[in-house]
Design an enzyme around this catalytic site. Sequence first.
Site, short mmCIF file in Angstrom:
data_model
loop_
_atom_site.label_atom_id
_atom_site.label_comp_id
_atom_site.label_asym_id
_atom_site.label_seq_id
_atom_site.Cartn_x
_atom_site.Cartn_y
_atom_site.Cartn_z
N CYS A 1 7.56 9.72 -0.15
CA CYS A 1 6.50 10.70 0.07
C CYS A 1 6.50 11.70 -1.07
O CYS A 1 7.50 12.33 -1.35
CB CYS A 1 6.71 11.43 1.39
SG CYS A 1 5.46 12.68 1.68
N ARG B 1 0.83 -1.21 0.00
CA ARG B 1 0.00 0.00 0.00
C ARG B 1 0.87 1.26 0.00
O ARG B 1 0.91 2.00 -0.98
CB ARG B 1 -0.94 0.00 1.22
CG ARG B 1 -2.12 0.96 1.09
CD ARG B 1 -1.84 2.40 1.50
NE ARG B 1 -1.30 2.51 2.87
CZ ARG B 1 -0.79 3.63 3.35
NH1 ARG B 1 -0.71 4.72 2.61
NH2 ARG B 1 -0.31 3.67 4.58
N ASP B 2 1.62 1.51 1.06
CA ASP B 2 2.37 2.77 1.15
C ASP B 2 3.50 2.81 0.13
O ASP B 2 3.88 3.88 -0.35
CB ASP B 2 2.95 2.91 2.57
CG ASP B 2 3.38 4.33 2.89
OD1 ASP B 2 2.95 5.26 2.17
OD2 ASP B 2 4.14 4.52 3.85
N HIS C 1 10.07 7.09 7.66
CA HIS C 1 10.58 7.20 6.29
C HIS C 1 12.06 7.56 6.35
O HIS C 1 12.51 8.24 7.27
CB HIS C 1 9.78 8.23 5.51
CG HIS C 1 8.43 7.73 5.07
ND1 HIS C 1 8.10 7.54 3.76
CD2 HIS C 1 7.36 7.33 5.79
CE1 HIS C 1 6.86 7.07 3.67
NE2 HIS C 1 6.38 6.94 4.90
#
Lengths: 306, 306
Positions: free
Chosen positions: A246, A20-21, A215
Site C-alpha cells: 500500500c 492488479r493489486d 495486507h
Amino acid sequence: MLVPDAGLPERVEIYEVGPRDGLQNESNTVPVAVKAEFLERLANAGLRTIEASSFVHPKWVPQLADSEELVERMNWHDDVAYPFLVPNARGLDRAIEAGVRHAAVFASATETFAQRNLNRSLETQFEMFSQVVTRATENGMRVRAYVSMAFGEPWEGAVDPAQAASVGKRLMDMGCDELSLGDTIGVATPGHVGALLDACVAAGVPMESIAVHFHDTYGQALSNTLAALRHGVTTVDASAGGLGGCPFAGSATGNLATEDLVWMLDGLGIAHGVDLDALVATSVWMAGELGRPSPSRVVAALAPSD
Amino acid sequence: MLVPDAGLPERVEIYEVGPRDGLQNESNTVPVAVKAEFLERLANAGLRTIEASSFVHPKWVPQLADSEELVERMNWHDDVAYPFLVPNARGLDRAIEAGVRHAAVFASATETFAQRNLNRSLETQFEMFSQVVTRATENGMRVRAYVSMAFGEPWEGAVDPAQAASVGKRLMDMGCDELSLGDTIGVATPGHVGALLDACVAAGVPMESIAVHFHDTYGQALSNTLAALRHGVTTVDASAGGLGGCPFAGSATGNLATEDLVWMLDGLGIAHGVDLDALVATSVWMAGELGRPSPSRVVAALAPSD
C-alpha cells in the site's frame, strides 16, 4: 501432515489479485507481454478467479495504463473469471468497450479516504457507484465491491465495524454479488476480523458473499485469514508471491502471499485447486522480471537456490 | 481497535529467545558487550523471561562461545528469568559453575534428528537428559524442555503427534517444569498444532506447562500461535526482530518475531507487559549491529525511515 480443524470450510476459493493489486503498486511498469504471461501462468497453476488489471485513468496508475492492450493479448480461459477494476463511470465505459464480463468497484469505508482517494464524500461515492453498478449489471456483468480501509486507515484510525458493514451493505444492495473487506493498511487483528464479519451479517450481507482481503504490513494477514475462515468465510483474496503493497503504509510489505495461504490450506486439508509448485515457479519468474525477491515466505523457502 | 476474541487467554507470557535461538544462527558473531546490551534493552522493554545464551561447546556454536563472559557482564534484573541452554552434562557443569538459575534442554522428537543433532539414539537421549535434569533440579534450578522437530523434520517428514507428545511427557517426568513444542523447520499448520496439543494433554502434560515455539519459514508462525492460544496455551516463544533461522531449512526466515506477536496480542486485548516501541527500537538497533534489516513485518513498518 494433513490435519483438518473442526469449524473450517472444506473448500476455499482463492481470488488472485497479484496482476492488479500487486502490479499497481510496483514502482516499475511491467511490459504488457509479461502481464499476459503472468495471467497465463496463474491460470495454468489452477487459479480460477484472477483480477487482471484496472481501467483506472493512466494519470493515477500508469503501471496499469495498458488494460485494453492486455485484453487483446491475454489468453482467455473459458473456466477462469478475469475481473477488472472499474473505478468510475469512465472506467466502466472502457470495460464494456473491451468486452470484459467481470468488474470490481473500490469504495471507501471512511469519509477521509473517500475524499483523498475518490475526491468525493463518503455519501456521494454511493451515487457514483450506484450508476456504475446498475449499468454494469444491465450489461450482464458480475460486479464485486471492495470496501477499502474496512478495519483502519491512516487518518481516522480504527474503523467502527458497523460503519464498514453499512458501506458494504449499501454496495450489495446496488446489485454487487461479492463484498471484499479490505484491510488496506494491514492493521487488523483476529478479534477485529470476527467483529466486522458479525457486523456485516447483522447488516444483512450473507456470509457466502463475503471475501477477505488482508495486507501483511504488520505480519497479521494469515492469522486474520484463519480467523475469517473460522467465522465462515470461504473466499480469500491473495497475491501471488505477496506482490504489492500500500503506497500509504510506508512499508515494503504487501498482500497476503497466495503461496503462504496455500501452504496453510494444504496443511488443513482444505481444497483450493492450486498447484503450489507451479505457483512458486510463477512467482520466482515474476520476481526475476521485477528484479527483486518475492516477499512470500513459502516462495523464499521453496525457490531453487542459486 | 481492541477487540477481544472469546476463547483466548487474558494474558500471555512471552518467552524471548532472540539472544540464544536468534544469535546462534547468525553468520556473524556478535561481541559480548552487544549481547549484554541486547539483554538489557529486552528487559527494559518489559520482557520477563529471556533465554540469554547456551553452554554449548564452542566448536558447534562459536557464536555463543562467550557465555561465561556474558554472565559476568550482563545486568541481572531481579524480576527477569534468564534461562541458558545446557545441551549436555558438560554444559550443565558450566551453567552451575556460572551460577545460572534457569536451564533449558533441547531434545529431539525423532530418531534421525537425535542422531544428527545429538549423536545418539532417540532412546539414549533420555538417559543423558535424565541425568542432566536431575542434577539441575538438585541444584535448585528450574528446567525447561524443548521438543525440537515436534511437527516435522527434514529426513522423516511429518511427525506423529503421539510420538512428539511421548517425548515431551518423558522429559516432564524427569522434573522439567515447562515443555516447549518446537516447529524447528516451520512446517506446522493450525490443525497440526491443535492435534499435538491434544496429544500432549492426553499424554498427561498439563496445558499450563506447555509453550509453543514457531518458526516463520513458510509464513505460518503467527497463525499457528493463534491456533495454540485458542487451544489454551498461554506461553509463546518469540524472537525480537524475528532474529534467527534454522540452518537446516535453507531459508533466511527465522523465529516468530516478538513484535508481530505483540501487535496481534495488543489488537486482541491480551496482556503481555511488553512496550512495543521500546522493543522495535531494540530490534532496529540490533539490525544495525548485524548489518541487515529485521525480517519482522512490524519492525519494518514502524522503524523510522532513513
